[in-house]
Design a protein around this motif. Structure first.
Motif: not given
Lengths: 430, 304
Positions: A127-128, A159, A162, A165, A167, A169-171, A174-175
């Motif tokens: 996750t983030g 972020v 998220f 979540t 990473v 699944r990140y855009s 965002m990443y």
């Protein structure tokens, strides 16, 4: 505050590179077997002696850096500039202890953190929140330090929602923001940064530059590598210009950048050989960039082609970015049979102009294919030429698109007109 | 790079540089370390440096553990399924079909499982660690840290699986109403021995693997082969007396015998000369592994 924190003396780094020798062409099975056996015996011998395995049968020493000496004082922000292959990345790798020099030495006083890439070690499954800790530790932050700055990092990356979540699944935006946010909160005595600023949208880039200036103003030493002259101009007081592995200049930023710009009018050229059994081959090629203000200009190619018998040819000119991504291609016959040319036995010279007005500023390579259109390749020379597009602005209000922004290699001309305006909008403006 | 390169080696360069002497002596500067980068320079702070990076070690180990069973259906159950099924197969083949004798009155499944514990620890550290450098290539080519952390951290995953297996062993023992003796207090010593025994070859192979990718094919073979030549499915007491010393040159033999000795109490005897031979082999492999690793680790980023 004028003590030296980095001192490099006669630094050098050598790599061994292998070539396939071009003297023979292997057609008979006997040749192929003989060659494979020789290669096998050679690599077995290399393994026994603990040497590096090298593909190809000619080994060459390549000095990526040679006799590089410089001193950097505490609190200086030094830009490192140079063309692709000038040795910038090698220098950074040595300074950040990733690889050791082959010659000379460097003395470094203080903790070095290097950012050769954003998001090094990010794991897509985590996750983030977990990645912040992981990436922080990889960049050399202590756990307590990360915990202290955690909220700040999250806020900087925008972020919050998220955090838990994975990473993967990140855009991508965002990443990158998350990755840079961690890096931006490093507080080492010496910071070594590669072109990581070329990520994200313009607003985010501004934020990053601001953060870096912040770091610099706190008396920390920053080494900033880029081939983006404008970023260097904004950030650095001094600048180190590298050219083919050597220090070409080390002075105040302004004068070094001027020298960098002046040294640019080089013509890149290629000299090839005619392979045995070849019907025809390109034996020489030169490329020259013609600047057209406000666009990517055009490139002019001079091709010398030699033929052993009369043949009908065309030439494909494939353009790639310096990173190796295909950009597009041009063909001398424009894929039209009527434009094909018969060349006679002996040498023929062609003059080709390719319109590159849509290209963004940056470094590109050219690959040449000599073809019998629609039938066969006669000769292919991969990445045999390099050229650099430098766009200059038409006016003060204009920014010039760079390849390093990551939006792609082409910047298309575009026309816009207002098609409809609602009454409300009009009133608001008035 | 040949040794005849015309550059001064670390031995000939003076230790104190003008840079170090010009360093002001106030409190802040004291914490700064002078780093000298030079070809072939042995880092004298190597082990201290490793200690500085202990948090990275912990976090990489934690990453490997937490990633391991993500997106799997039965998750941690995998850690238990593999040895459990192997135990059943070995008990049937060696115990029931081949009718090999157990050590004293020990139930055959307990004997097999006690041997399988160290074997799975050994083989999973070996296979996890030997691919770890190439698996973390991206990290190694972009950031500096003592490279030893990577294979060591990946070995920790194997220790977690091992801990689960120990619990299963005790459950099996309870099922057969088998009570271990006082020797069980030595178990941690043998766990350390098993880790050291696997770390030696693992370091050697992972560093060789960076340069020659052939070595990634060696490990599955060694692991498969080792399962049968090591006394996992049978007691090492079935090996003829005259061969036993030579058999013990396989370092895993000493480790497994040690495990059985401390877990199965007085029922399994420790063959001392063979055990000593195993210890010597383990120490030699470890020395060789670390030496080769340290010798090559500075070139990893160039070759990977």
């Amino acid at each position: 505050m004028s003590d030296v924190v980095i001192r490099a003396s006669n630094l050098g780094k050598v790599y061994l590179i292998g070539h396939e020798s071009q003297r023979e062409s292997y057609t008979a099975l006997r040749d192929v077997i003989g060659r494979s056996t020789r290669n096998f015996l050679r690599s077995a011998g290399d393994l026994m002696r603990g040497r590096q395995l090298i593909v190809g049968d000619e080994v060459e020493e390549f000095w990526a850096l040679k006799d590089v000496s410089f001193e950097i004082k505490r609190g200086e922000v030094v830009g490192v500039i140079g063309r692709n292959g000038a040795g910038k990345s090698t220098l950074l790798k040595i300074l950040s202890r990733i690889t050791e020099p082959s010659a000379g030495r460097v003395e470094i006083l203080g903790r070095v953190a290097s950012l050769l890439e954003v998001g090094t070690g990010f794991h897509p499954e985590l996750t983030g929140r977990e990645n912040i800790y992981l990436n922080g530790a990889i960049l050399g932050m202590a756990r307590s330090e990360i915990r202290r700055k955690f909220d700040e990092i999250v806020a900087f990356a925008e972020v919050e929602k998220f955090l838990d979540t994975p990473v993967k699944r990140y855009s991508s935006g965002m990443y990158v923001r998350l990755a840079f946010a961690v890096a931006a909160h490093l507080e080492p005595e010496i910071l070594v940064v590669d072109e990581v600023l070329a990520v994200g949208d313009v607003a985010f880039q501004k934020k990053c530059l601001g953060k870096m200036q912040d770091v610099a103003s706190h008396g920390r030493t920053v080494l900033f590598v880029s081939h983006n002259a404008s970023a260097i101009q904004r950030m650095c007081s001094k600048c180190l210009l590298l050219a083919s592995g050597k220090v070409a200049a080390y002075d105040a930023t302004g004068s070094v950048l001027r020298q960098y710009a002046e040294a640019d009018d080089r013509v890149s050229s290629y000299r090839g050989q005619v392979p045995k059994n070849a019907v025809a081959a390109t034996i020489a090629a030169d490329v020259q960039v013609e600047e057209v203000r406000g666009t990517g200009g055009r490139i002019r190619l001079k091709l010398r082609v030699v033929a052993r018998r009369e043949v009908r040819v065309g030439c494909n000119i494939r353009i790639k970015t310096a990173a190796g991504e295909a950009v597009g291609w041009a063909s001398t016959n424009q894929l039209d049979q009527r434009n094909e040319v018969d060349i006679l036995v002996g040498e023929t010279e062609f003059d080709v102009t390719v319109d590159t007005s849509a290209l963004c500023g940056g470094a590109y390579s050219v690959s040449l294919d000599l073809v019998r259109p629609g039938i066969e390749y006669l000769h292919r020379a991969e990445d045999c030429l390099v050229f650099e597009i430098r766009r200059s602005a038409d006016s003060l209000e204009m920014r010039v698109p760079e390849l390093s922004w990551g939006n792609g290699a082409a910047f298309f001309p575009c026309e816009t007109r207002i098609a409809r305006v609602s009454d409300k909008a009009t009133r608001k403006i008035a | 790079m040949t040794s005849s390169a015309p550059f001064p080696d670390s031995a000939t360069t003076p230790e104190r540089s003008p840079l170090a002497t010009s360093r002001p002596a106030d409190g802040l500067q004291q914490s700064e370390r002078l780093i000298i980068l030079e070809r072939g320079r042995a880092d004298r702070n190597y082990w201290l440096d490793l200690w500085h990076y202990r948090e990275l070690f912990a976090i990489l180990a934690w990453r490997d553990i937490s990633v391991r069973y993500k997106q799997t259906v039965i998750g941690v159950t995998w850690a238990f399924l593999r040895p459990f099924l192997t135990m059943i197969v070995f008990t049937v083949i060696f115990g029931s079909l081949a009718k090999l004798p157990s050590d004293g009155a020990v139930p055959y499944p307990v004997l097999v499982f006690a041997g399988m514990l160290p074997w799975f620890l050994f083989s999973s550290i070996l296979s996890e660690a030997s691919g770890s450098l190439v698996g973390n290539a991206q990290l190694i080519s972009k950031v500096y840290f003592p490279r030893l952390i990577v294979p060591a951290a990946s070995g920790v995953v194997a220790l977690v699986d091992f801990a689960i297996n120990v619990v299963i062993l005790f459950l099996i023992m309870a099922w057969f109403a088998f009570v271990p003796n006082w020797q069980i207090v030595f178990l941690p010593v043998f766990i350390v021995l098993a880790v050291l025994a696997s770390l030696g070859p693992a370091l050697l192979i992972t560093s060789l693997n960076v340069k020659y990718r052939d070595f990634r094919y060696v490990i599955p073979f060694v692991v498969q082969f080792g399962l049968y030549v090591s006394p996992v499915g049978f007691s090492s007491a079935v090996v003829p007396e005259s061969w036993r010393f030579w058999y013990s040159l396989n370092p895993v033999v000493g480790v497994i015998d040690g495990f059985r000795w401390c877990l199965l109490g007085g029922e399994s005897q420790l063959y001392v000369p063979g055990f000593m031979a195993s210890l010597v082999v383990v120490a030699a492999m470890l020395w060789l592994g670390i030496r080769h690793f340290r010798k090559t680790e500075k070139t990893f980023a160039d070759l990977i």
